[in-house]
Design a protein around this motif. Structure first.
Motif, PDB file in Angstrom:
ATOM      1  N   PHE A  68      21.396 -20.700   3.534  1.00  0.00           N
ATOM      2  CA  PHE A  68      21.273 -20.495   2.086  1.00  0.00           C
ATOM      3  C   PHE A  68      20.140 -21.356   1.509  1.00  0.00           C
ATOM      4  O   PHE A  68      19.392 -20.914   0.648  1.00  0.00           O
ATOM      5  CB  PHE A  68      22.597 -20.812   1.373  1.00  0.00           C
ATOM      6  CG  PHE A  68      23.459 -19.596   1.193  1.00  0.00           C
ATOM      7  CD1 PHE A  68      23.231 -18.708   0.149  1.00  0.00           C
ATOM      8  CD2 PHE A  68      24.492 -19.322   2.075  1.00  0.00           C
ATOM      9  CE1 PHE A  68      24.017 -17.571  -0.015  1.00  0.00           C
ATOM     10  CE2 PHE A  68      25.286 -18.183   1.934  1.00  0.00           C
ATOM     11  CZ  PHE A  68      25.045 -17.311   0.880  1.00  0.00           C
ATOM     12  N   LEU A  69      20.043 -22.607   1.987  1.00  0.00           N
ATOM     13  CA  LEU A  69      18.947 -23.477   1.529  1.00  0.00           C
ATOM     14  C   LEU A  69      17.595 -22.850   1.870  1.00  0.00           C
ATOM     15  O   LEU A  69      16.653 -22.912   1.080  1.00  0.00           O
ATOM     16  CB  LEU A  69      19.037 -24.861   2.190  1.00  0.00           C
ATOM     17  CG  LEU A  69      20.096 -25.823   1.655  1.00  0.00           C
ATOM     18  CD1 LEU A  69      20.215 -27.045   2.568  1.00  0.00           C
ATOM     19  CD2 LEU A  69      19.739 -26.285   0.235  1.00  0.00           C
ATOM     20  N   ARG A 116      10.941 -30.652  -3.049  1.00  0.00           N
ATOM     21  CA  ARG A 116      10.675 -29.662  -2.005  1.00  0.00           C
ATOM     22  C   ARG A 116      10.819 -30.258  -0.601  1.00  0.00           C
ATOM     23  O   ARG A 116      11.364 -29.639   0.287  1.00  0.00           O
ATOM     24  CB  ARG A 116       9.265 -29.118  -2.205  1.00  0.00           C
ATOM     25  CG  ARG A 116       9.097 -27.693  -1.769  1.00  0.00           C
ATOM     26  CD  ARG A 116       7.675 -27.259  -1.997  1.00  0.00           C
ATOM     27  NE  ARG A 116       7.483 -26.651  -3.287  1.00  0.00           N
ATOM     28  CZ  ARG A 116       6.305 -26.594  -3.911  1.00  0.00           C
ATOM     29  NH1 ARG A 116       5.245 -27.149  -3.364  1.00  0.00           N
ATOM     30  NH2 ARG A 116       6.182 -25.986  -5.067  1.00  0.00           N
ATOM     31  N   PHE A 117      10.301 -31.473  -0.422  1.00  0.00           N
ATOM     32  CA  PHE A 117      10.359 -32.079   0.912  1.00  0.00           C
ATOM     33  C   PHE A 117      11.797 -32.457   1.267  1.00  0.00           C
ATOM     34  O   PHE A 117      12.239 -32.260   2.399  1.00  0.00           O
ATOM     35  CB  PHE A 117       9.427 -33.298   1.012  1.00  0.00           C
ATOM     36  CG  PHE A 117       8.808 -33.418   2.371  1.00  0.00           C
ATOM     37  CD1 PHE A 117       7.530 -32.941   2.619  1.00  0.00           C
ATOM     38  CD2 PHE A 117       9.511 -33.967   3.434  1.00  0.00           C
ATOM     39  CE1 PHE A 117       6.968 -33.009   3.887  1.00  0.00           C
ATOM     40  CE2 PHE A 117       8.962 -34.039   4.706  1.00  0.00           C
ATOM     41  CZ  PHE A 117       7.682 -33.556   4.928  1.00  0.00           C
ATOM     42  N   ALA A 118      12.531 -32.974   0.280  1.00  0.00           N
ATOM     43  CA  ALA A 118      13.946 -33.336   0.512  1.00  0.00           C
ATOM     44  C   ALA A 118      14.744 -32.079   0.859  1.00  0.00           C
ATOM     45  O   ALA A 118      15.605 -32.097   1.752  1.00  0.00           O
ATOM     46  CB  ALA A 118      14.518 -34.003  -0.731  1.00  0.00           C
ATOM     47  N   THR A 153      16.608 -28.584   7.382  1.00  0.00           N
ATOM     48  CA  THR A 153      16.365 -28.851   8.805  1.00  0.00           C
ATOM     49  C   THR A 153      17.580 -29.521   9.445  1.00  0.00           C
ATOM     50  O   THR A 153      17.994 -29.169  10.543  1.00  0.00           O
ATOM     51  CB  THR A 153      15.108 -29.745   8.965  1.00  0.00           C
ATOM     52  OG1 THR A 153      13.998 -29.026   8.453  1.00  0.00           O
ATOM     53  CG2 THR A 153      14.848 -30.115  10.411  1.00  0.00           C
ATOM     54  N   PHE A 154      18.168 -30.472   8.722  1.00  0.00           N
ATOM     55  CA  PHE A 154      19.378 -31.120   9.254  1.00  0.00           C
ATOM     56  C   PHE A 154      20.483 -30.086   9.451  1.00  0.00           C
ATOM     57  O   PHE A 154      21.074 -29.987  10.519  1.00  0.00           O
ATOM     58  CB  PHE A 154      19.879 -32.243   8.343  1.00  0.00           C
ATOM     59  CG  PHE A 154      21.249 -32.716   8.769  1.00  0.00           C
ATOM     60  CD1 PHE A 154      21.391 -33.503   9.908  1.00  0.00           C
ATOM     61  CD2 PHE A 154      22.392 -32.311   8.098  1.00  0.00           C
ATOM     62  CE1 PHE A 154      22.659 -33.885  10.363  1.00  0.00           C
ATOM     63  CE2 PHE A 154      23.653 -32.690   8.541  1.00  0.00           C
ATOM     64  CZ  PHE A 154      23.787 -33.484   9.675  1.00  0.00           C
ATOM     65  N   LYS A 155      20.756 -29.302   8.411  1.00  0.00           N
ATOM     66  CA  LYS A 155      21.903 -28.390   8.459  1.00  0.00           C
ATOM     67  C   LYS A 155      21.712 -27.285   9.498  1.00  0.00           C
ATOM     68  O   LYS A 155      22.634 -26.931  10.222  1.00  0.00           O
ATOM     69  CB  LYS A 155      22.168 -27.798   7.069  1.00  0.00           C
ATOM     70  CG  LYS A 155      22.850 -28.803   6.132  1.00  0.00           C
ATOM     71  CD  LYS A 155      23.247 -28.166   4.814  1.00  0.00           C
ATOM     72  CE  LYS A 155      24.324 -28.960   4.097  1.00  0.00           C
ATOM     73  NZ  LYS A 155      23.956 -30.332   3.763  1.00  0.00           N
ATOM     74  N   LYS A 156      20.490 -26.740   9.574  1.00  0.00           N
ATOM     75  CA  LYS A 156      20.265 -25.600  10.475  1.00  0.00           C
ATOM     76  C   LYS A 156      20.082 -26.004  11.934  1.00  0.00           C
ATOM     77  O   LYS A 156      20.353 -25.221  12.832  1.00  0.00           O
ATOM     78  CB  LYS A 156      19.039 -24.795  10.025  1.00  0.00           C
ATOM     79  CG  LYS A 156      19.339 -23.816   8.898  1.00  0.00           C
ATOM     80  CD  LYS A 156      18.296 -22.726   8.807  1.00  0.00           C
ATOM     81  CE  LYS A 156      18.362 -21.811  10.012  1.00  0.00           C
ATOM     82  NZ  LYS A 156      17.411 -20.710   9.969  1.00  0.00           N
ATOM     83  N   THR A 157      19.566 -27.191  12.186  1.00  0.00           N
ATOM     84  CA  THR A 157      19.239 -27.567  13.572  1.00  0.00           C
ATOM     85  C   THR A 157      19.941 -28.839  14.030  1.00  0.00           C
ATOM     86  O   THR A 157      20.556 -28.872  15.097  1.00  0.00           O
ATOM     87  CB  THR A 157      17.703 -27.766  13.719  1.00  0.00           C
ATOM     88  OG1 THR A 157      17.058 -26.588  13.260  1.00  0.00           O
ATOM     89  CG2 THR A 157      17.316 -28.039  15.154  1.00  0.00           C
ATOM     90  N   ALA A 158      19.848 -29.906  13.221  1.00  0.00           N
ATOM     91  CA  ALA A 158      20.278 -31.226  13.703  1.00  0.00           C
ATOM     92  C   ALA A 158      21.793 -31.416  13.658  1.00  0.00           C
ATOM     93  O   ALA A 158      22.351 -32.148  14.479  1.00  0.00           O
ATOM     94  CB  ALA A 158      19.583 -32.321  12.905  1.00  0.00           C
ATOM     95  N   THR A 164       7.195 -24.936   5.676  1.00  0.00           N
ATOM     96  CA  THR A 164       7.708 -25.987   6.561  1.00  0.00           C
ATOM     97  C   THR A 164       6.850 -27.251   6.418  1.00  0.00           C
ATOM     98  O   THR A 164       5.910 -27.285   5.621  1.00  0.00           O
ATOM     99  CB  THR A 164       7.697 -25.496   8.023  1.00  0.00           C
ATOM    100  OG1 THR A 164       6.364 -25.109   8.353  1.00  0.00           O
ATOM    101  CG2 THR A 164       8.644 -24.325   8.221  1.00  0.00           C
ATOM    102  N   GLY A 165       7.168 -28.280   7.214  1.00  0.00           N
ATOM    103  CA  GLY A 165       6.478 -29.571   7.125  1.00  0.00           C
ATOM    104  C   GLY A 165       4.960 -29.485   7.060  1.00  0.00           C
ATOM    105  O   GLY A 165       4.339 -30.038   6.135  1.00  0.00           O
ATOM    106  N   PRO A 166       4.299 -28.802   8.018  1.00  0.00           N
ATOM    107  CA  PRO A 166       2.833 -28.741   7.982  1.00  0.00           C
ATOM    108  C   PRO A 166       2.289 -28.171   6.668  1.00  0.00           C
ATOM    109  O   PRO A 166       1.273 -28.623   6.162  1.00  0.00           O
ATOM    110  CB  PRO A 166       2.505 -27.819   9.169  1.00  0.00           C
ATOM    111  CG  PRO A 166       3.647 -28.002  10.115  1.00  0.00           C
ATOM    112  CD  PRO A 166       4.859 -28.177   9.236  1.00  0.00           C
TER     113      PRO A 166
END
Length: 345
Positions: free
Chosen positions: A173-174, A185-187, A193-198, A263-265
């Motif tokens: 959803f995020l 935006r970065f937060a 990234t935490f929720k989907k992968t980490a 994404t980050g880049p």
């Protein structure tokens, strides 16, 4: 800005290990992962031939089994830390199997949401069998993982691992939303990234540490290691979307831009090229946006900055795991942080 620190300096802890003691993490974890995919297929006993075929398609034994690998190495590292036990418990190995099942179910569902046509170098389930059946196959794999989880019979473990499923949905959803404010935006990106992968890696590591050791400090070390490695893994994934060729990745490059994702880049590049802001807000939907954004990213230091950020997360993971008693498995987990940084697919 994140300043450049060389990878070798960041992960220097592993250099203290003598060559004889150093073992390739994949070699070290292999014995615990023997027959992993056969055991997963046993969990997926199905009545319909088509559903079986769909499940077997992804569990073909050709995946890197990166997540189960971390889980069994963490199990051994915690067991050795607690009482010098060299064995992985059956329940800990079950967590590794469940982690791979949850991960694969999330890939099947992600590919439907993204309308993706290739994954791991072959056509996606949704392309072959259609979206409706792919959604059901993902649901089925998740339900089988839940049954395996219930069989462990430990309510704490059930609550730790069901958190992963909740996080995966919230993370998706995020990803569907975006933030106008640059700082937010970065937060937002790091939380997604935490929720989907980490979360999957962090909570699986925590689960095996709970099964192997009663000390809450050890549970926190395991969780923090998994969380930091997981975020670094995804940051490098986001870098590879710009720097790797499609053949190496097994999926199309610039895929995130085509999905409208910053994404980050991209977020780092936006600091140098503020004209990217408008493109981010419209999710790269205008003709030419994807190509222009890709060019800006490659002209900027976005890729470098994202890589440095990944190094910082790996450094933190190494710092955490170094609190455990020394063991070949602990060193292998340190080694894995370096492998995350230098992978090219």
């Amino acid at each position: 800005r994140f300043h450049h620190t060389s990878t070798s300096h960041l992960c220097s802890c592993s250099k203290t290990v003598s060559d004889e003691k150093y073992q390739d993490p994949f070699q070290l974890g292999r014995k615990d992962l023997k027959n992993l995919y056969e055991d997963i297929k046993k969990e997926l006993l199905v009545s319909t031939a088509e559903l079986k075929e769909m499940c077997d398609y992804y569990f073909d034994g050709k995946g890197k089994a990166f997540r189960p690998m971390i889980v069994v190495l963490m199990a051994r590292a915690c067991n050795i830390h607690h009482n010098n036990s060299r064995e992985v418990q059956a329940s800990q190995r079950s967590v590794a199997i469940i982690a791979e099942m949850i991960h694969t179910a999330s890939l099947v569902h992600d590919d439907v949401i993204d309308d993706a046509n290739s994954r791991r170098g072959k056509m996606t389930v949704n392309q072959i069998w259609g979206e409706r059946k792919a959604v059901l196959a993902g649901d089925f794999i998740l339900s089988a993982a839940s049954v395996a989880l219930a069989r462990i019979g430990n309510t704490t473990i059930i609550s730790v691992l069901t958190q992963v499923i909740e996080d995966l949905v919230r993370g998706e959803f995020l990803q569907l939303g975006s933030k106008e404010n640059e700082n937010e935006r970065f937060a937002h990106y790091l939380e997604k990234t935490f929720k989907k992968t980490a979360s999957l890696i962090a909570n699986s590591c925590k689960a095996v540490s709970i099964l192997g050791c009663p000390d809450p400090k050890v549970h926190e070390i395991a969780y923090q290691y998994g969380k930091n490695v997981g975020i670094a893994f995804q940051l490098i994934d986001d870098v590879l979307d710009f720097t790797s060729c499609a053949d190496r990745l097994g999926k199309p490059t610039a895929a995130d831009l085509k999905l409208g994702l910053a994404t980050g880049p991209v977020l780092f590049a936006c600091r140098q090229f503020p004209e990217m802001n408008a493109m981010i807000m419209r999710r790269f939907s205008k003709p030419g946006d994807v190509e222009r954004a890709r060019k800006y990213v490659l002209q900027s230091d976005g890729v470098q900055q994202t890589t440095y950020l990944a190094q910082r997360y790996c450094h933190e993971a190494t710092r955490e795991i170094s609190k455990l008693r020394p063991s070949p498995e602990r060193e292998a987990l340190i080694q894995l942080t370096e492998m995350v940084l230098v992978r090219d697919k």
